[in-house]
Design a protein around this motif. Structure first.
Motif, short mmCIF file in Angstrom:
data_model
loop_
_atom_site.label_atom_id
_atom_site.label_comp_id
_atom_site.label_asym_id
_atom_site.label_seq_id
_atom_site.Cartn_x
_atom_site.Cartn_y
_atom_site.Cartn_z
N LEU A 1 -83.89 -166.41 45.94
CA LEU A 1 -82.58 -166.41 46.62
C LEU A 1 -81.75 -167.64 46.24
N LEU A 2 -82.42 -168.78 46.01
CA LEU A 2 -81.66 -169.96 45.58
C LEU A 2 -81.04 -169.72 44.20
N GLY A 3 -81.80 -169.06 43.32
CA GLY A 3 -81.27 -168.75 41.99
C GLY A 3 -80.06 -167.84 42.09
N GLU A 4 -80.13 -166.88 43.00
CA GLU A 4 -79.00 -165.95 43.17
C GLU A 4 -77.77 -166.67 43.70
N VAL A 5 -78.00 -167.60 44.62
CA VAL A 5 -76.87 -168.34 45.19
C VAL A 5 -76.30 -169.33 44.17
N LEU A 6 -77.17 -170.06 43.49
CA LEU A 6 -76.70 -171.08 42.54
C LEU A 6 -76.02 -170.46 41.33
N SER A 7 -76.45 -169.25 40.94
CA SER A 7 -75.79 -168.59 39.81
C SER A 7 -74.58 -167.80 40.28
N GLN A 8 -74.27 -167.93 41.57
CA GLN A 8 -73.07 -167.30 42.16
C GLN A 8 -73.12 -165.78 42.08
N SER A 9 -74.34 -165.21 42.00
CA SER A 9 -74.41 -163.76 41.92
C SER A 9 -74.54 -163.11 43.30
N LYS A 10 -74.89 -163.90 44.31
CA LYS A 10 -74.93 -163.37 45.68
C LYS A 10 -74.43 -164.43 46.65
N GLU A 11 -73.86 -163.96 47.73
CA GLU A 11 -73.49 -164.88 48.82
C GLU A 11 -74.77 -165.26 49.57
N PRO A 12 -74.79 -166.42 50.20
CA PRO A 12 -76.02 -166.85 50.90
C PRO A 12 -76.57 -165.82 51.87
N GLU A 13 -75.70 -165.18 52.66
CA GLU A 13 -76.18 -164.21 53.66
C GLU A 13 -76.90 -163.04 52.99
N GLN A 14 -76.28 -162.52 51.92
CA GLN A 14 -76.87 -161.37 51.23
C GLN A 14 -78.21 -161.75 50.60
N ALA A 15 -78.24 -162.93 49.99
CA ALA A 15 -79.49 -163.38 49.34
C ALA A 15 -80.60 -163.54 50.37
N LEU A 16 -80.25 -164.08 51.55
CA LEU A 16 -81.26 -164.27 52.60
C LEU A 16 -81.74 -162.91 53.13
N ASP A 17 -80.82 -161.99 53.33
CA ASP A 17 -81.21 -160.66 53.83
C ASP A 17 -82.16 -159.97 52.86
N ASP A 18 -81.86 -160.10 51.57
CA ASP A 18 -82.72 -159.45 50.56
C ASP A 18 -84.11 -160.07 50.54
N ALA A 19 -84.16 -161.40 50.68
CA ALA A 19 -85.47 -162.07 50.70
C ALA A 19 -86.27 -161.64 51.93
N ALA A 20 -85.57 -161.53 53.07
CA ALA A 20 -86.23 -161.11 54.31
C ALA A 20 -86.80 -159.70 54.15
N ALA A 21 -86.00 -158.82 53.54
CA ALA A 21 -86.46 -157.43 53.35
C ALA A 21 -87.70 -157.41 52.45
N ALA A 22 -87.69 -158.20 51.38
CA ALA A 22 -88.84 -158.23 50.46
C ALA A 22 -90.07 -158.76 51.18
N LEU A 23 -89.90 -159.77 52.00
CA LEU A 23 -91.06 -160.33 52.71
C LEU A 23 -91.60 -159.36 53.75
N GLU A 24 -90.69 -158.64 54.40
CA GLU A 24 -91.15 -157.69 55.42
C GLU A 24 -91.93 -156.53 54.80
N VAL A 25 -91.49 -156.09 53.64
CA VAL A 25 -92.25 -155.04 52.93
C VAL A 25 -93.63 -155.58 52.56
N GLY A 26 -93.65 -156.83 52.08
CA GLY A 26 -94.91 -157.44 51.66
C GLY A 26 -95.88 -157.64 52.80
N SER A 27 -95.34 -157.90 54.02
CA SER A 27 -96.22 -158.16 55.15
C SER A 27 -96.66 -156.90 55.87
N ASP A 28 -96.21 -155.73 55.37
CA ASP A 28 -96.60 -154.47 56.01
C ASP A 28 -98.05 -154.09 55.74
N SER A 29 -98.67 -154.82 54.81
CA SER A 29 -100.03 -154.41 54.42
C SER A 29 -101.01 -154.62 55.55
#
Lengths: 307, 436
Positions: free
Chosen positions: B408-436
């Motif tokens: 998410l830091l790479g996405e924000v620093l490369s200006q490809s995502k806004e901070p909120e969007q980058a954080l939401d995507d990271a949260a979604a990825a972590l939640e999928v990962g923790s479903d195991s």
């Protein structure tokens, strides 16, 4: 054929009674064992692991489909697959075009007895023997955006604007493709060079007699004659590119963000960051399936006599 | 005449060879430190030690020579032992995973360097041998509290020695930036001023590497943010933590958007890249590790080296500070008590003389008093910053949390995502990962 020679050949090729008594599958046994142990077994074990909850941190394994579900429902997967498609397609096209160009250049140079053709082939091949990680490191120095970066340094000298080769997501993918094409061109060149050398010269002579210009000779003779080689080469370099992750790891690490994270790198990260052996195995199987489907598609276009 | 001379020469060479050849193994044995062992080749006892390439086998000749001396003294004090050294590559995540996997299969090294960020994973896997018997109670009590907690297992045993810690600080060329910025706002302004003077601005890790997440986490922790709850589940994207996380993200985003930091920070993946820029004089400010101070002092001419000064990382306000504390541990993965004891001795070698030689930060208060090497003025800054030190959470999910933060830091620093969007995507990825 003189009789003594025919008799000698007959003795050499005739199977002995002992040999003919051995069933045919016994001859295949050694190669089946090698292929089974070193190719089939790992695939079966990866398939088995994909249906478990195995991790690198140990603990008892149990069979489940949740690992597979987790991998397939990962919100990052569409981005990863899209990156993989772009990286693979651009690399395959780039390697084919550049490989064919260099091969045509070398063949034409040899036909005109130009000096240095062997050196040219050797220089191109040198890139092929560079390990993937070294390839990534070399290009990361060339693409470096620091004030002492090589390519941007040249652009500054020429008073041209510098390029964000690696920090801009779109450019980063382009940079990764350039690095991969640079390395893979040599392989395509060798395959296509060999195919070009086997084209019957009388076809070109006939075309010349008919007054066909160069582009027509290329379009109507060279390309059709190379069709099988191009398709075989496509299969090989597609599989090779799908499995490429070391150069990307060294060049961008998959970043910025996920801009250059391809499926093989994603599988690697899944195993070594998340310690998720089952998830990594599931991704490896997905990679295998994609490779098989693409290979099958290429085979559809293969001229029947070459199959 | 000529033949005679040839014959004599050949005879002499043969004789010399016949005498010297049997001596070669003995000569090689006398070399106590080689690329794959410390001690005599035919020593009675041996243990395998998997180490990083930062000390005994450092690319820096001075560091390597210093450690050869330390190990030579050490092995002479432990006659009958041979340490078979195995070098870890620079790909630390893969190396640590390999050690863990091998240890579980009973094929691991007897003793190994473990990244402090991975210590919890190794502890949870139950592959570390207790070392409590080889430390005095005073030595254990003298460890910094967060270190003692991290190296103690559920049974109260010491299972590793976290032999040095490190921290992140703000470096500045005092000739260009005379006063240390205390807040994020001051830092941005100071960096913009350096850009006006022709420098690159503030540099920091922003690529896909652990350093990126860990350096930046200090700005999240400075606000009191928490990454995980008491069960180890990630909570940084929820409630108040989310606001703090976004504020820290916005700080980095603003640095790049304003030009105070170049967008190329999104490609920086090693501290060495930053040191190189500082040594080349292209930057006047960077976020780095405490060890880079010694590197700059030894790399640059004295007049340039003394311009580089360190200060605590800035906070949202001058009163809100934090810094990430990392470092490496040494742990035994053997069931053999003699090997575990030897591993503990190696750990003590690194913690005491090894730290003093490299001027790293020991994890035990007494060692700062024991060695004069820790008397420089920079150690006052490091000591003050350590008071706001924060270790990575000792949970098995940390590596993947770090991975998502790097993305998410790479996405924000490369200006490809806004901070909120980058954080939401990271949260979604972590939640999928923790479903195991």
């Amino acid at each position: 054929m003189p009789k003594p020679i025919a008799q000698a050949l007959s003795r050499r090729t005739a199977t002995t009674p002992e040999a003919s008594s051995i069933p045919y599958w016994a001859w295949l046994l050694p190669v089946m064992l090698v292929i089974g142990a070193f190719y089939i077994y790992p695939i079966i074990d990866a398939l088995r692991l994909a249906f478990t909850d195995a991790t690198l941190t140990g603990g008892a394994e149990s069979y489940t489909v949740r690992s597979l579900q987790r991998v397939l429902s990962n919100p990052a997967l569409p981005t990863i697959l899209s990156n993989t498609a772009i990286f693979t397609a651009a690399s395959v096209v780039g390697q084919q075009l550049l490989g064919l160009s260099v091969a045509l250049l070398v063949v034409r140079g040899e036909r005109h007895h130009l000096p240095g053709m062997l050196v040219l082939r050797t220089i191109v091949l040198a890139a092929w023997v560079v390990p993937g990680i070294a390839n990534g490191v070399i290009w990361s120095m060339l693409f470096s955006e620091s004030p002492f970066g090589a390519i941007n340094g040249v652009l500054r000298l020429l008073e041209l604007p510098t390029v964000a080769w690696l920090s801009n997501p779109a450019n980063a993918m382009l940079s990764a493709i350039i690095a991969n094409v640079w390395q893979g061109t040599a392989f395509s060149m060798i395959v296509l060079y060999a195919a070009l050398k086997s084209v019957d010269p009388s076809l070109y002579e006939a075309a010349a007699v008919d007054g066909a210009p160069a582009w027509e000779r290329f379009w109507f003779i060279t390309l059709p004659q190379l069709k099988a080689a191009i398709l075989v080469n496509s299969i090989l370099i597609t599989i090779q590119t799908l499995n490429t992750f070391d150069a990307i790891l060294a060049l961008t690490g998959g970043g910025p963000g996920r801009a250059t994270e391809v499926l093989s790198l994603f599988a690697y990260n899944t195993v070594f960051y998340q310690f998720d052996l089952a998830g990594g195995s599931a991704l490896s199987i997905l990679l295998l399936l994609i490779s098989l489907v693409l290979a099958a598609l290429y085979m559809l276009f293969m001229p029947k006599r070459d199959m | 005449m000529r033949m005679n001379r040839l014959f004599r020469t050949a005879t002499a060479l043969s004789f010399t060879g016949a005498v010297a050849l049997p001596l070669l193994p003995a000569l090689a044995q006398d070399d106590l430190v080689t690329r794959d062992r410390v001690g005599l080749a035919d020593a009675e006892n041996s243990l395998t030690f998997r180490l990083t390439a930062y000390d005994l086998y450092s690319a820096d000749p001075a560091t390597a020579e210093g450690f050869v001396e330390l190990f030579t003294t050490f092995i002479n004090e432990h006659p009958g032992w041979r340490i078979d050294t195995q070098l870890q590559t620079g790909n630390l995540n893969e190396e640590q995973a390999r050690i863990l996997e091998q240890a579980q299969a009973g094929r691991g090294p007897d003793c190994a360097m473990i990244d402090s960020a991975q210590l919890a994973t190794f502890k949870n896997a139950g592959v570390l041998a207790p070392m409590t018997d080889y430390f005095t109670q005073a030595e254990i009590d003298d460890l910094f509290p967060y270190v003692r907690e991290a190296v103690t297992d559920d049974n109260g045993d010491i299972v590793a020695l976290w032999w040095f810690t490190d921290l992140r600080v703000l470096y500045r060329n005092a000739g260009v930036v005379p006063d240390a910025p205390q807040t994020w706002e001051e830092t941005q302004q100071a960096a913009l001023d350096t850009v006006d003077e022709g420098y690159e601005g503030l540099l920091f890790n922003g690529g896909r590497t652990e350093g990126t997440a860990f350096d930046w986490l200090a700005f999240f922790w400075a606000q009191g943010g928490e990454l995980v709850d008491e069960t180890g589940a990630p909570i940084f994207y929820e409630g108040e933590n989310r606001e703090k996380f976004l504020a820290a993200l916005q700080f980095y985003d603003d640095l790049v958007e304003s030009g105070a930091a170049p967008q190329r920070v999104a490609t920086i993946t090693t501290y060495d890249d930053i040191t190189a820029a500082a040594a080349a004089g292209t930057t006047a400010m960077f976020i780095g590790g405490n060890w880079q101070y010694a590197q700059l002092q030894t790399t640059l001419p004295v007049d340039q080296a003394e311009q580089w000064q360190v200060s605590e990382l800035p906070g949202p306000t001058a009163d809100q500070r934090a810094t990430g504390t990392g470092g490496w541990a040494i742990a035994a993965l053997s069931d053999d008590p003699a090997k575990v004891e030897m591993c503990a001795e190696i750990a003590k070698l690194y913690a005491g003389p090894g730290n003093a030689f490299q001027r790293l930060l020991p994890t035990s208060a007494a060692l700062y008093e024991e060695y004069d090497e820790f008397a420089g003025p920079e150690f006052d800054v490091f000591a003050a910053a350590l008071e706001n030190g924060q270790a990575r959470p000792g949970v098995a999910s940390y590596p993947e949390i770090s991975n998502q933060i790097q993305i998410l830091l790479g996405e924000v620093l490369s200006q490809s995502k806004e901070p909120e969007q980058a954080l939401d995507d990271a949260a979604a990825a972590l939640e999928v990962g923790s479903d195991s």
